[in-house]
Motif scaffolding. Structure first.
Motif, PDB file in Angstrom:
ATOM      1  N   LYS A   1      35.977  38.724  36.328  1.00 47.17           N
ATOM      2  CA  LYS A   1      37.301  38.154  36.572  1.00 47.17           C
ATOM      3  C   LYS A   1      38.091  37.987  35.281  1.00 47.17           C
ATOM      4  CE  LYS A   1      36.177  35.884  40.833  1.00 47.17           C
ATOM      5  NZ  LYS A   1      36.747  34.965  41.782  1.00 47.17           N
ATOM      6  N   ARG A   2      37.827  38.870  34.335  1.00 46.96           N
ATOM      7  CA  ARG A   2      38.547  38.814  33.065  1.00 46.96           C
ATOM      8  C   ARG A   2      39.708  39.807  33.058  1.00 46.96           C
ATOM      9  NH1 ARG A   2      33.161  38.251  31.740  1.00 46.96           N
ATOM     10  NH2 ARG A   2      32.670  36.260  30.784  1.00 46.96           N
ATOM     11  N   ILE A   3      40.706  39.499  32.209  1.00 51.49           N
ATOM     12  CA  ILE A   3      41.925  40.293  32.100  1.00 51.49           C
ATOM     13  C   ILE A   3      42.222  40.500  30.624  1.00 51.49           C
ATOM     14  CG2 ILE A   3      44.394  40.351  32.632  1.00 51.49           C
ATOM     15  CD1 ILE A   3      43.782  38.313  34.876  1.00 51.49           C
ATOM     16  N   ILE A   4      42.626  41.706  30.248  1.00 48.89           N
ATOM     17  CA  ILE A   4      43.048  41.997  28.881  1.00 48.89           C
ATOM     18  C   ILE A   4      44.569  42.037  28.862  1.00 48.89           C
ATOM     19  CG2 ILE A   4      43.021  43.678  27.001  1.00 48.89           C
ATOM     20  CD1 ILE A   4      40.214  44.446  27.934  1.00 48.89           C
TER      21      ILE A   4
ATOM     22  N   ALA B   1      44.640  45.626  31.341  1.00 46.70           N
ATOM     23  CA  ALA B   1      43.487  46.032  32.155  1.00 46.70           C
ATOM     24  C   ALA B   1      42.935  44.814  32.872  1.00 46.70           C
ATOM     25  CB  ALA B   1      42.413  46.655  31.274  1.00 46.70           C
ATOM     26  N   VAL B   2      42.373  45.044  34.060  1.00 51.63           N
ATOM     27  CA  VAL B   2      41.780  43.955  34.836  1.00 51.63           C
ATOM     28  C   VAL B   2      40.335  44.292  35.175  1.00 51.63           C
ATOM     29  CG1 VAL B   2      43.968  43.179  35.817  1.00 51.63           C
ATOM     30  CG2 VAL B   2      42.619  44.870  37.037  1.00 51.63           C
ATOM     31  N   GLY B   3      39.522  43.245  35.324  1.00 49.31           N
ATOM     32  CA  GLY B   3      38.127  43.417  35.695  1.00 49.31           C
ATOM     33  C   GLY B   3      37.978  43.830  37.145  1.00 49.31           C
ATOM     34  N   ASP B   4      36.773  44.239  37.517  1.00 47.55           N
ATOM     35  CA  ASP B   4      36.527  44.769  38.856  1.00 47.55           C
ATOM     36  C   ASP B   4      36.570  43.716  39.962  1.00 47.55           C
ATOM     37  OD1 ASP B   4      34.235  43.566  37.882  1.00 47.55           O
ATOM     38  OD2 ASP B   4      32.882  45.120  38.614  1.00 47.55           O
ATOM     39  N   GLU B   5      36.612  42.435  39.625  1.00 44.37           N
ATOM     40  CA  GLU B   5      36.685  41.385  40.636  1.00 44.37           C
ATOM     41  C   GLU B   5      38.103  40.843  40.828  1.00 44.37           C
ATOM     42  OE1 GLU B   5      33.725  38.332  40.157  1.00 44.37           O
ATOM     43  OE2 GLU B   5      32.266  39.781  39.390  1.00 44.37           O
ATOM     44  N   ILE B   6      39.089  41.412  40.142  1.00 44.04           N
ATOM     45  CA  ILE B   6      40.483  40.964  40.236  1.00 44.04           C
ATOM     46  C   ILE B   6      41.173  41.746  41.347  1.00 44.04           C
ATOM     47  CG2 ILE B   6      42.677  40.754  38.999  1.00 44.04           C
ATOM     48  CD1 ILE B   6      40.627  39.058  37.671  1.00 44.04           C
ATOM     49  N   THR B   7      41.831  41.038  42.265  1.00 44.52           N
ATOM     50  CA  THR B   7      42.502  41.714  43.377  1.00 44.52           C
ATOM     51  C   THR B   7      44.012  41.474  43.413  1.00 44.52           C
ATOM     52  OG1 THR B   7      42.062  39.848  44.853  1.00 44.52           O
ATOM     53  CG2 THR B   7      40.445  41.644  44.827  1.00 44.52           C
ATOM     54  N   ARG B   8      44.502  40.373  42.828  1.00 45.07           N
ATOM     55  CA  ARG B   8      45.924  40.046  42.956  1.00 45.07           C
ATOM     56  C   ARG B   8      46.771  40.481  41.770  1.00 45.07           C
ATOM     57  NH1 ARG B   8      45.503  33.842  44.515  1.00 45.07           N
ATOM     58  NH2 ARG B   8      44.703  33.928  42.408  1.00 45.07           N
TER      59      ARG B   8
ATOM     60  N   VAL C   1      41.679  38.258  25.765  1.00 44.70           N
ATOM     61  CA  VAL C   1      40.896  38.338  26.993  1.00 44.70           C
ATOM     62  C   VAL C   1      40.910  36.947  27.617  1.00 44.70           C
ATOM     63  CG1 VAL C   1      38.656  38.827  28.008  1.00 44.70           C
ATOM     64  CG2 VAL C   1      39.421  40.140  26.041  1.00 44.70           C
ATOM     65  N   ILE C   2      41.330  36.890  28.889  1.00 50.14           N
ATOM     66  CA  ILE C   2      41.417  35.614  29.590  1.00 50.14           C
ATOM     67  C   ILE C   2      40.673  35.706  30.914  1.00 50.14           C
ATOM     68  CG2 ILE C   2      43.632  34.993  28.561  1.00 50.14           C
ATOM     69  CD1 ILE C   2      44.886  35.799  31.339  1.00 50.14           C
ATOM     70  N   GLU C   3      40.409  34.566  31.498  1.00 48.66           N
ATOM     71  CA  GLU C   3      39.866  34.485  32.844  1.00 48.66           C
ATOM     72  C   GLU C   3      41.041  34.455  33.828  1.00 48.66           C
ATOM     73  OE1 GLU C   3      36.637  34.355  33.843  1.00 48.66           O
ATOM     74  OE2 GLU C   3      35.840  34.420  31.810  1.00 48.66           O
ATOM     75  N   GLU C   4      40.842  34.993  35.009  1.00 50.14           N
ATOM     76  CA  GLU C   4      41.905  35.044  36.021  1.00 50.14           C
ATOM     77  C   GLU C   4      42.498  33.668  36.300  1.00 50.14           C
ATOM     78  OE1 GLU C   4      42.584  36.862  40.479  1.00 50.14           O
ATOM     79  OE2 GLU C   4      40.592  36.173  39.938  1.00 50.14           O
ATOM     80  N   ASN C   5      41.682  32.632  36.313  1.00 51.52           N
ATOM     81  CA  ASN C   5      42.170  31.290  36.654  1.00 51.52           C
ATOM     82  C   ASN C   5      43.028  30.662  35.566  1.00 51.52           C
ATOM     83  OD1 ASN C   5      40.198  30.658  34.815  1.00 51.52           O
ATOM     84  ND2 ASN C   5      39.041  29.340  36.173  1.00 51.52           N
ATOM     85  N   GLN C   6      43.179  31.323  34.404  1.00 47.15           N
ATOM     86  CA  GLN C   6      44.050  30.827  33.347  1.00 47.15           C
ATOM     87  C   GLN C   6      45.507  31.262  33.530  1.00 47.15           C
ATOM     88  OE1 GLN C   6      41.424  32.369  30.116  1.00 47.15           O
ATOM     89  NE2 GLN C   6      41.729  30.326  29.272  1.00 47.15           N
ATOM     90  N   VAL C   7      45.766  32.193  34.446  1.00 47.57           N
ATOM     91  CA  VAL C   7      47.129  32.683  34.678  1.00 47.57           C
ATOM     92  C   VAL C   7      47.918  31.606  35.411  1.00 47.57           C
ATOM     93  CG1 VAL C   7      48.530  34.419  35.856  1.00 47.57           C
ATOM     94  CG2 VAL C   7      46.363  35.083  34.763  1.00 47.57           C
ATOM     95  N   LEU C   8      49.079  31.240  34.841  1.00 43.93           N
ATOM     96  CA  LEU C   8      49.932  30.230  35.476  1.00 43.93           C
ATOM     97  C   LEU C   8      50.794  30.826  36.577  1.00 43.93           C
ATOM     98  CD1 LEU C   8      51.180  28.336  32.299  1.00 43.93           C
ATOM     99  CD2 LEU C   8      49.385  27.641  33.892  1.00 43.93           C
ATOM    100  N   ALA C   9      51.365  32.011  36.319  1.00 44.89           N
ATOM    101  CA  ALA C   9      52.259  32.637  37.303  1.00 44.89           C
ATOM    102  C   ALA C   9      52.420  34.116  37.000  1.00 44.89           C
ATOM    103  CB  ALA C   9      53.630  31.964  37.272  1.00 44.89           C
ATOM    104  N   LYS C  10      52.655  34.895  38.050  1.00 45.45           N
ATOM    105  CA  LYS C  10      52.981  36.309  37.933  1.00 45.45           C
ATOM    106  C   LYS C  10      54.492  36.439  38.070  1.00 45.45           C
ATOM    107  CE  LYS C  10      52.403  40.611  40.462  1.00 45.45           C
ATOM    108  NZ  LYS C  10      51.789  41.243  41.630  1.00 45.45           N
TER     109      LYS C  10
END
Length: 79
Positions: free
Chosen positions: A7-10, A35-42, A68-77
């Motif tokens: 669930k990591r994102i670059i 780039a997004v990890g293989d468990e990221i869907t949104r 490199v961040i975890e998906e849950n660190q994203v505040l908004a798209k």
């Protein structure tokens, strides 16, 4: 290129074209997803997001800086 796992994102910061970048601890910062990890869907590459400052781990790869961040660190798209 780097490939994140799970669930990591670059990401890389987006420079503000309106003038000099003013850094404060109070405001979130805009990033582009590379780039997004293989468990990221949104989220997907080239999406723009807001993230709290000082989040994630900084990586120097082939002369470029990435975060490199975890998906849950994203505040908004940004749509």
């Amino acid at each position: 290129m780097l490939t994140p796992l799970g669930k990591r994102i670059i990401i890389q910061p987006v420079q503000d074209a309106k003038g000099p970048l003013i850094l404060t601890n109070a405001k979130p910062k805009k990033f582009v997803i590379l780039a997004v990890g293989d468990e990221i869907t949104r989220l997907k590459p080239n999406d723009f997001i807001y993230l709290e400052r000082h989040s994630g781990a900084e990586i120097d790869h082939e002369g470029d800086k990435y975060f490199v961040i975890e998906e849950n660190q994203v505040l908004a798209k940004i749509d």
